[in-house]
Design an enzyme around this catalytic site. Structure first.
Site, mmCIF file in Angstrom:
data_model
loop_
_atom_site.group_PDB
_atom_site.id
_atom_site.type_symbol
_atom_site.label_atom_id
_atom_site.label_comp_id
_atom_site.label_asym_id
_atom_site.label_seq_id
_atom_site.Cartn_x
_atom_site.Cartn_y
_atom_site.Cartn_z
ATOM 1 N N GLU A 188 -2.541 0.207 -4.374
ATOM 2 C CA GLU A 188 -2.424 -0.961 -3.506
ATOM 3 C C GLU A 188 -2.730 -2.232 -4.283
ATOM 4 O OE1 GLU A 188 -5.358 -1.620 -0.397
ATOM 5 O OE2 GLU A 188 -6.672 -0.121 -1.304
ATOM 6 N N ASP A 243 0.856 -1.192 0.000
ATOM 7 C CA ASP A 243 0.000 0.000 0.000
ATOM 8 C C ASP A 243 0.889 1.238 0.000
ATOM 9 O OD1 ASP A 243 -2.222 1.580 0.130
ATOM 10 O OD2 ASP A 243 -2.812 1.014 2.161
#
Length: 373
Positions: free
Chosen positions: A105, A10
């Protein structure tokens, strides 16, 4: 079965970090991506801004009240997409089993990685180093034996860190966490759980499957499993896009039906251009309405076959918005989304079924907002 090695990578405050990278004058300052106008909304916030309580989906006037020195920059989605392509190319250096979730992500299955690194920890560290080298941006990583735990773990050492949840600690670790952090437990569900005495993973685990089914219906099996650290979903590299949508915030709150319909048609046109370009045609049209008090409703209509013409999309969008007109109060925002791209064709049947209203309950803006991690 061998234990899988799953990463959740992420990017840290992605949009805002790209802006700070490209403009040195923004570094160290509270930055919001979005519009500072009276009707603007924060799309993303830097970590400096988050210390003041500024976050994505927050009205800009509220953000400025919380942080008077907040610097707004307009989003550059073409740049974010370009950087995202760089990041995903780096993922592909380590594994072909990549499931993107958004521009910033993704899940990666690195059980057998292309670099032959011995541990998932080392693989995550190498990926994060490559991202920093290639893009000048930092990423955080969650490492575990399933997707649910990997996603939880990636948030545990943000920004610019990584955290591992091993098989021998997974279930016990989940028990220590607030259920509000769990994927699939949004603000509304978290409040419902709290009213039932469920605040933590331990509280959730203490409830029987029958109790969960009584109160949460079809989601009961998911809650029962994750309370025990169980998630058997594979990383799916063939995951297809599920929807395409566009929305706009009007300069002033609208009550005139013709103006509202014009806004809906404009959004339908945006969506149609994408569908035509991608040659992706869905069966369900959803219109979103946000009122001046930030309450939101949606109306959906499903077809018996994919919607393949602009006229059909316009027809469905107009029928949906007309179902809430005349409006009892000003409308701030409208949006149109097409979904169910995998629908089967049924050419002999009428195109549209009856109007469906899957979510007639007004929902507050705060309930649907998601922070950009």
């Amino acid at each position: 079965m061998d234990v899988r090695k799953i990463l959740h990578i992420d990017m840290d405050a992605f949009y805002a970090s790209v802006e700070q990278r490209d403009d040195p004058a923004l570094r160290g300052k509270p930055v919001a991506v979005g519009s500072a106008s009276a009707r603007g909304v924060v799309a993303a916030a830097s970590y400096e801004a988050r210390t003041f309580g500024v976050k994505s989906a927050l009205p800009s006037v509220t953000a400025l009240r919380r942080c008077p020195d907040l610097v707004f920059v307009r989003p550059r989605f073409d740049v974010y997409k370009s950087v995202s392509r760089q990041i995903h190319a780096i993922f592909a250096e380590f594994t072909p089993i990549i499931q993107p979730l958004s521009l910033d992500e993704a899940y990666l299955d690195v059980t057998a990685n292309l670099r032959n690194l011995p541990t998932a920890w080392a693989t995550a560290k190498a990926i994060r180093a490559r991202i920093l080298e290639e893009t000048g941006l930092t990423a955080s990583a969650g490492i575990s034996y399933n997707k649910f735990l990997a996603k939880l773990a990636s948030d545990h050492r943000k920004p610019n860190g990584q955290f591992a949840v091993t098989p021998d600690m997974g279930a016990a670790w989940v028990e220590t966490l607030p259920v509000s952090r769990f994927h699939g437990v949004g603000p509304v569900t978290a409040r419902k759980m709290a009213a039932l005495g469920i605040e933590t993973g331990a509280d959730l685990r203490a409830k029987s499957r029958a109790f969960l089914a009584e109160h949460f219906g079809s989601a009961a099996d998911w809650y029962y499993a994750i309370a025990r650290g169980v998630d058997d979903r594979p990383v799916n590299p063939d995951r297809v896009r599920k929807s395409s949508g566009s929305e706009t915030t009007f300069r002033t709150d609208l009550t005139d039906p013709a103006e509202i319909e014009a806004g809906v048609l404009e959004m339908a046109e945006d969506v149609w251009r994408w569908c035509e370009s991608a040659q992706a045609f869905g069966r369900t049209v959803t219109v979103k309405i946000k009122y001046q008090d930030f309450q939101q409703i949606t109306r959906s209509r499903s077809a018996t076959r994919p919607i393949r013409t602009r006229a059909d999309l316009h027809e469905a969008s107009l029928a949906l918005v007309r179902s809430v007109l005349p409006t009892p109060k000003g409308i701030r925002l409208v949006g149109v989304t097409v979904s169910n791209f995998d629908g089967a064709e049924a050419e002999a049947l009428p195109l549209f079924d009856a109007l469906a209203e899957p979510d007639p309950r007004p929902v507050s803006f705060a309930e649907i907002a998601e922070d950009e991690a």
